[in-house]
Scaffold this motif. Structure first.
Motif, PDB file in Angstrom:
ATOM      1  N   LEU A 520      28.969  21.942  54.981  1.00  0.00           N
ATOM      2  CA  LEU A 520      28.596  22.834  53.695  1.00  0.00           C
ATOM      3  C   LEU A 520      29.215  24.186  54.076  1.00  0.00           C
ATOM      4  N   ILE A 521      30.011  24.734  52.899  1.00  0.00           N
ATOM      5  CA  ILE A 521      30.863  25.842  53.150  1.00  0.00           C
ATOM      6  C   ILE A 521      30.335  26.881  52.212  1.00  0.00           C
ATOM      7  N   TYR A 522      29.983  28.273  52.489  1.00  0.00           N
ATOM      8  CA  TYR A 522      30.080  29.253  51.489  1.00  0.00           C
ATOM      9  C   TYR A 522      31.293  29.959  51.517  1.00  0.00           C
ATOM     10  N   THR A 523      31.489  30.130  49.981  1.00  0.00           N
ATOM     11  CA  THR A 523      32.887  30.620  50.009  1.00  0.00           C
ATOM     12  C   THR A 523      33.001  31.458  48.651  1.00  0.00           C
ATOM     13  N   GLN A 524      33.967  32.192  48.573  1.00  0.00           N
ATOM     14  CA  GLN A 524      34.469  32.771  47.385  1.00  0.00           C
ATOM     15  C   GLN A 524      35.750  32.286  46.887  1.00  0.00           C
ATOM     16  N   MET A 525      36.105  32.534  45.656  1.00  0.00           N
ATOM     17  CA  MET A 525      37.518  32.275  45.307  1.00  0.00           C
ATOM     18  C   MET A 525      37.892  33.560  44.724  1.00  0.00           C
ATOM     19  N   LEU A 526      39.177  33.979  45.013  1.00  0.00           N
ATOM     20  CA  LEU A 526      39.751  35.149  44.787  1.00  0.00           C
ATOM     21  C   LEU A 526      40.753  35.301  43.627  1.00  0.00           C
ATOM     22  N   ASN A 527      40.968  36.278  43.080  1.00  0.00           N
ATOM     23  CA  ASN A 527      42.112  36.511  42.183  1.00  0.00           C
ATOM     24  C   ASN A 527      43.399  37.077  42.888  1.00  0.00           C
ATOM     25  N   LYS A 529      44.209  39.952  42.942  1.00  0.00           N
ATOM     26  CA  LYS A 529      43.994  41.376  43.659  1.00  0.00           C
ATOM     27  C   LYS A 529      42.983  41.222  44.779  1.00  0.00           C
ATOM     28  N   GLY A 530      42.739  40.154  45.138  1.00  0.00           N
ATOM     29  CA  GLY A 530      41.427  39.880  46.069  1.00  0.00           C
ATOM     30  C   GLY A 530      40.161  40.003  45.699  1.00  0.00           C
ATOM     31  N   GLY A 531      39.866  40.013  44.289  1.00  0.00           N
ATOM     32  CA  GLY A 531      38.631  40.356  43.794  1.00  0.00           C
ATOM     33  C   GLY A 531      38.068  38.940  43.658  1.00  0.00           C
ATOM     34  N   ILE A 532      36.581  38.844  43.602  1.00  0.00           N
ATOM     35  CA  ILE A 532      35.971  37.583  43.937  1.00  0.00           C
ATOM     36  C   ILE A 532      35.640  37.093  42.572  1.00  0.00           C
ATOM     37  N   GLU A 533      36.294  36.006  42.056  1.00  0.00           N
ATOM     38  CA  GLU A 533      36.248  35.274  40.747  1.00  0.00           C
ATOM     39  C   GLU A 533      34.995  34.320  40.725  1.00  0.00           C
ATOM     40  N   CYS A 534      34.864  33.799  41.903  1.00  0.00           N
ATOM     41  CA  CYS A 534      33.834  32.756  42.169  1.00  0.00           C
ATOM     42  C   CYS A 534      32.923  32.994  43.499  1.00  0.00           C
ATOM     43  N   ASP A 535      31.667  32.493  43.546  1.00  0.00           N
ATOM     44  CA  ASP A 535      30.861  32.835  44.489  1.00  0.00           C
ATOM     45  C   ASP A 535      30.047  31.622  44.710  1.00  0.00           C
ATOM     46  N   LEU A 536      30.363  30.605  45.487  1.00  0.00           N
ATOM     47  CA  LEU A 536      29.835  29.293  45.498  1.00  0.00           C
ATOM     48  C   LEU A 536      29.447  28.340  46.587  1.00  0.00           C
ATOM     49  N   THR A 537      28.981  27.418  46.752  1.00  0.00           N
ATOM     50  CA  THR A 537      28.691  26.526  47.784  1.00  0.00           C
ATOM     51  C   THR A 537      29.428  25.151  47.607  1.00  0.00           C
ATOM     52  N   VAL A 538      30.278  24.899  48.533  1.00  0.00           N
ATOM     53  CA  VAL A 538      31.199  23.773  48.674  1.00  0.00           C
ATOM     54  C   VAL A 538      30.611  22.795  49.755  1.00  0.00           C
ATOM     55  N   LYS A 704      43.154  32.150  60.229  1.00  0.00           N
ATOM     56  CA  LYS A 704      43.767  30.899  60.211  1.00  0.00           C
ATOM     57  C   LYS A 704      45.008  30.976  59.301  1.00  0.00           C
ATOM     58  N   ASP A 705      46.374  30.224  59.728  1.00  0.00           N
ATOM     59  CA  ASP A 705      47.249  30.401  59.009  1.00  0.00           C
ATOM     60  C   ASP A 705      47.334  29.283  57.925  1.00  0.00           C
ATOM     61  N   ILE A 706      46.509  29.648  56.821  1.00  0.00           N
ATOM     62  CA  ILE A 706      46.189  28.674  55.672  1.00  0.00           C
ATOM     63  C   ILE A 706      46.541  29.670  54.447  1.00  0.00           C
ATOM     64  N   PRO A 707      47.567  29.428  53.497  1.00  0.00           N
ATOM     65  CA  PRO A 707      47.823  30.038  52.400  1.00  0.00           C
ATOM     66  C   PRO A 707      46.430  30.056  51.521  1.00  0.00           C
ATOM     67  N   PHE A 708      46.053  30.748  50.526  1.00  0.00           N
ATOM     68  CA  PHE A 708      45.445  30.784  49.832  1.00  0.00           C
ATOM     69  C   PHE A 708      45.398  31.768  48.613  1.00  0.00           C
ATOM     70  N   LYS A 709      44.987  31.626  47.622  1.00  0.00           N
ATOM     71  CA  LYS A 709      44.995  32.565  46.254  1.00  0.00           C
ATOM     72  C   LYS A 709      44.346  33.796  46.731  1.00  0.00           C
ATOM     73  N   GLY A 710      45.002  35.087  46.599  1.00  0.00           N
ATOM     74  CA  GLY A 710      44.666  36.196  46.985  1.00  0.00           C
ATOM     75  C   GLY A 710      44.716  36.705  48.269  1.00  0.00           C
ATOM     76  N   ARG A 711      45.427  35.986  49.294  1.00  0.00           N
ATOM     77  CA  ARG A 711      45.536  36.117  50.688  1.00  0.00           C
ATOM     78  C   ARG A 711      46.378  37.441  50.813  1.00  0.00           C
TER      79      ARG A 711
END
Length: 815
Positions: A520-527, A529-538, A704-711
């Motif tokens: 179970l992972i707590y995570t944000q999803m970023l735009n 600009k690095g802003g927090i678009e979603c804040d959820l549990t996966v 970690k060397d993992i690309p992600f949106k907002g990195r």
């Protein structure tokens, strides 16, 4: 007429103030091949009959900023275009005629100070000096905003249209849009009665016609037309030309000066919806029949304030339909149902005030793919399933209209259109004393009344501690010392499945979701600009499937964000399964004992670790148990098929009797999470806030060397530091904190509270807010200052800290 172009970068539908402002700003951004189409004449829909008051202050900082942009634009557009606008920055007065309204006005003044606006509190005599026509015998005080004003709606729209043409946009009147050509889910062209315009982006600013038109293409725009009347008097003696606008909410009325006379209108408690069966064909430059009988209630209230109206001649009683929305805020943004279809509509009779800023924001959204700043409170994605039903929308909108000038109570709930969406436990919990609130149509227990203590499950509103304060305290205490059960069935729940589900989630999520099945992972999803678009549990429930849980109100927004950001070459599908599962959250130090009594599965700490998800059996039901907490206690969210809800609830209640288990509601969740320092999206965090500013940098996978949106934005900010930082403030328990109170550091204004409440365990009022400094902020900066909070214009001392107030591992409370 001039021949239509065959192609355009963007086509705007609707030539009112919003459409013309959007065209102006798109052209200014370099989109000179923007085309605006108006079916009749510019302003001929509803803009031409607007009253034209321009106020700025709202309860949201960014909406206030947007309205302030309108004022800045109106100050200069006449010089730019050479067209008069009727714009006057003559200030705005707001009256208070009882003590609770005066408290509201003082809190509004503090909000203004928080957002950097000047708002002065005046005595009744000082207010009368500015507005000599009024009787002040019942006035307690007033607030004055010197930068508010008024404009001529048609003139200011024509100036924006000229400015748009000067910048290169093309505007075509008498050009009705008949269709939009869509192929494979993509907009290809706009079809008009005079020809076809190929384009990729459509911006629908069609006012009260927007819901019907957009609905043809599957886009839901929750607005309905309402009758709105105002009176224009003949000129009469004693009306100064520089008279400020006046809002008298206790008498439900507003006023502005107009060529030596007055405009007076208002918001009656029994408004009249219009065009229930559709807007008549050919309705333009049209007004409705004046309804003097209906307006009489406002006239009687107005005569008590402005006695001179009794002898003033009435020039007109204008009855014009305006589009209103179920929550009183306008609708802006890209439709979740159709890519590149944007909406700017539903302005609730403040379209002139919002016009400049809304056009700017919409233009930037169209050009850049995201708004210039967080506009969640006006975002089209704040709506959900109930808003597809026009009857439900109209029922709720009638209530919202009627509350336009009533007291804006803290924690106030709507009454209309309820109940709509019910948990399978609704009747059971109602019988046990639940007082329900509503979000996105869902009935949710806010608190539980104890009939033995003489409590009634009904909110009694005030600006002080409300009638549920003690009941929520009981629930809070039980969560900290025994156990509580929350019905959180309204959580939005999604399933992402497919061979590329992991790759897609690791691109969209800021945290690393490449964990073993059962994690179970707590995570944000970023735009970007690095802003927090979603804040959820996966939850990873299979190698190719994720279970995603987010807040009730974010169902449409978060689903849309995830779906849009799955790379096109990845094979996975997103499903909304909200209605399939009920959710019971069992929380508190005795939660394990209770859960162990109803399941054979190992729920020990070693057998069921924090941050894991597993299917267990309870009373014949397969329950997806998530070891997670939002209240700072041991606990599980139990997700289960709705048909098992009653059975599992009964089993937990029976097993919980020896352990002191009780029902609890959302108001205690808020109190508990404030003590623990958990962030709330839409308040403490959002698109304008980054994880590093919000103290959530630990949940970003930069190591970690993992690309992600907002990195890229996250890396730059981590390296360069932040200019604002979220902190926790505590103050005397007698001080009621609601959010938007001003933060002062060493006597200097540095921000405002994003949320506020009370912590029953710590016995203090608690607020969270960002401390800002353009030179940079770090922990030492935050902790080295002396702080005060401005609450209803009074400054109170407070303490600041960056760590949680409550920690169960350290003998319960940290101070």
């Amino acid at each position: 007429m001039t021949e239509l172009p065959s192609t355009a970068k963007a086509v705007i539908i609707g030539g009112g103030i919003i459409g013309c402002s959007t065209a102006y700003h798109l052209a200014k951004l370099g989109w000179t091949d923007t085309v605006l189409l108006e079916r009749k004449k510019l302003t001929s829909g509803t803009t031409f009959h607007a009253a034209g008051l321009v106020g700025q202050l709202r309860s949201n900082a960014n909406i206030t900023q947007l309205l302030g942009y309108s004022v800045d634009l109106y100050n200069k557009i006449e010089a730019e275009t050479g067209l008069g606008t009727g714009w006057k920055m003559n200030g705005g007065l707001r009256l208070a005629c009882n003590e609770e309204r005066w408290t509201e006005v003082k809190r509004q003044a503090t909000t203004a100070h928080s957002f950097g606006l000047e708002m002065e509190l005046l005595t009744p005599k000082e207010a009368q000096d500015l507005w000599p026509l009024m009787d002040i015998s019942d006035v307690i005080g007033a607030a004055f905003m010197p930068t508010d004003g008024q404009a001529n709606p048609s003139d200011i729209t024509q100036a924006l249209a000229k400015g748009a043409r000067m910048a290169g946009a093309k505007i075509f009147e008498d050009t009705k849009v008949t269709d939009i050509e869509i192929e494979d889910g993509k907009i290809r062209a706009v079809i008009t009665e005079h020809g076809r315009i190929e384009c990729e982006k459509v911006i629908c600013c069609a006012g009260q016609w927007t819901r019907i038109f957009a609905g043809r293409f599957g886009v839901n725009v929750p607005l309905v037309p309402m009758e709105h009347q105002y009176m224009v008097t003949e000129p009469f003696e004693g009306v100064p030309s520089g008279l400020p606008t006046l809002r008298d909410p206790d008498r439900l009325t507003y006023y502005k000066e107009e060529v030596g006379g007055l405009v007076m209108g208002g918001y009656e408690p029994n408004p009249i919806p219009w065009a229930k069966d559709g807007i008549p064909q050919g309705f333009h430059y049209s007004l409705l029949d004046s309804n003097f009988d209906h307006f009489e209630q406002l006239m009687e209230l107005a005569l008590g304030r402005v006695p001179a109206l009794e002898h003033a001649g009435i020039k007109t009683l204008t009855n014009g339909p305006e589009s209103f929305t179920p929550d009183g805020n306008f609708i802006i943004g890209e439709a979740p149902e159709l890519k590149n279809f944007f909406v700017g509509a539903g302005f609730n009779a403040f379209g002139i005030a919002a016009g400049g800023g809304a056009g700017m924001a919409l233009a930037e959204w169209v050009k850049n793919g995201e708004p210039p700043f967080d506009l969640w409170s006006a975002d089209i994605r704040r709506f959900g399933r109930p808003h597809f039903d026009t009857d439900w929308v109209r029922t709720r909108t009638v209530e919202a209209y009627g509350k336009h000038y009533t007291m804006a109570w803290p924690h106030e709930e709507h009454d209309s259109g309820r109940p709509c969406r019910k948990s399978p436990l609704y009747d059971t919990l109602k019988d046990q004393g639940a007082c329900f609130g509503e979000k996105l149509g869902w009935e949710r227990p806010n608190w539980f009344a104890d009939a033995a203590k003489g409590e009634t499950p009904k909110d009694v509103y005030s600006f002080g501690r409300q009638n549920w304060f003690e009941a929520v305290g009981r629930e809070h205490k039980a969560a900290r010392e025994a156990a509580v059960l929350f019905d959180q069935t309204s959580f939005a729940k999604f399933a992402l499945k497919g061979p590329d589900a992991l790759a897609a989630m690791n691109w969209i999520c800021a945290n690393d979701v490449n964990k073993p099945v059962g994690s179970l992972i707590y995570t944000q999803m970023l735009n970007n600009k690095g802003g927090i678009e979603c804040d959820l549990t996966v939850g990873r429930i299979a190698h190719d499937e994720f279970y995603i849980v987010t807040g009730t109100g974010y169902a449409t927004h978060d689903f849309d964000w995830i779906r849009r950001n799955i790379p096109e070459d990845m094979n996975c599908q997103l499903f909304d399964i909200t209605s399939s599962n009920a959710v019971l959250s069992l929380m508190g130090p005795k939660a394990r004992d209770i859960l162990a009594a109803v399941t054979r599965d190992d729920v020990s700490n070693d057998g069921f670790k924090f941050g894991t998800i597993r299917t267990i059996g309870i009373a014949g039901c397969p329950v997806q148990a998530l070891r997670v907490t939002y209240v700072g206690e041991l606990g599980w969210e139990l997700h289960l098929p709705v048909e098992y809800a009653q059975t599992v609830y009964a089993a937990l209640r029976e097993a919980g009797k020896p352990h002191g288990l009780i029902n609890a509601g959302y108001r205690s969740i808020e109190s508990l999470r404030l003590e623990k320092g958990y962030r709330a999206w839409g308040a403490d965090i959002g698109p304008d806030h980054t994880p590093f500013e919000a103290g959530l940098g630990w949940a970003v996978k930069l190591k970690k060397d993992i690309p992600f949106k907002g990195r890229a934005a996250a890396e730059a900010q981590k390296a360069g530091g932040v200019k604002k930082m979220l902190a926790c403030f505590t103050t005397d328990p007698g001080v009621v904190l609601l959010g938007r109170e001003t933060i002062y550091r060493n006597g200097k204004r540095v921000g405002w509270l994003t949320s506020g409440g009370y912590g029953y365990t710590v016995g203090r009022s608690i607020g969270y807010g960002y401390i800002r400094d353009p030179e940079g902020v770090d922990a030492d900066y935050v902790l080295s200052g002396d702080y005060e909070l401005e609450v209803a214009t009074e400054r109170v001392p407070c303490n600041v800290q960056l760590s949680p107030l409550f920690d169960p591992s350290m003998s319960r409370v940290k101070t």
